[in-house]
Design an enzyme around this catalytic site. Sequence first.
Site: not given
Length: 235
Positions: A77-78, A100, A102, A104, A172, A200
């Site tokens: 949402q952000w 962010e 990850s 991976r 994952r 918000r």
Amino acid sequence: MSFIKVLDQGYVRLVNHMGSDLSIVNAARVSYAKESHELSEKDMKLIQFLAREGHTSPFRHVVLQYEIYAPLMVARQWWKYVIGSSHAEGTGDSMEAWNESSRRYITEEPAFYIPGSEEWRSKPENSKQGSGEVLGNELGEKLSSELLQYIDLGVQKYEEAIQNGVCAEQARLFLPAYGMYVRWYWTASLQSVCHFLNQRLEHDAQKEIQDYAKAILELSKPLYPVSVDELIGKK
């Protein structure tokens, strides 16, 4: 204060910031080659005027950086505030940044948001989105227990895949996604931060992201008390 816990395991941390209410005043006054050295009543009225009339570019001269740890359903949402952050006064690339963690690359122990038995909400009666009243405790306990079992199974399959030599970016796939905590840095102008807060902090926003917005407000307002008040009202 630079750190606020949110939900069961989440948090918001103020990493860095640049500028002050005075910086906003001086950004506006540079057109007239003027500069203030101490915030005055006249300066406060200028901030009020800028916010009221939608002259928002001066509010983009101050910047905040946060580290956020939140469930994926909150993060996604952000994220749209970065995608849609081209400011109204002009064009060009966004000045926001989002980096962010990850899966991976990392295989740290996954963490998940599991609502308590008293936190499950019903669907709203007159809307296709959002939530209604809190469900009964008995049903809530059942839902929390079932969610925990579901997560445990996914984590077990994820760990087995890693042990069997599967690459992290595919292993994952076994992890239940929406409640899984992710960590990111968000850097944004005060204008963008207040746009996020205006939406918000509303009563009809999802409760979980409302909780994060309250933390953002609590960390940000002491840095820019006049500007935040004018940009988001008295929320």
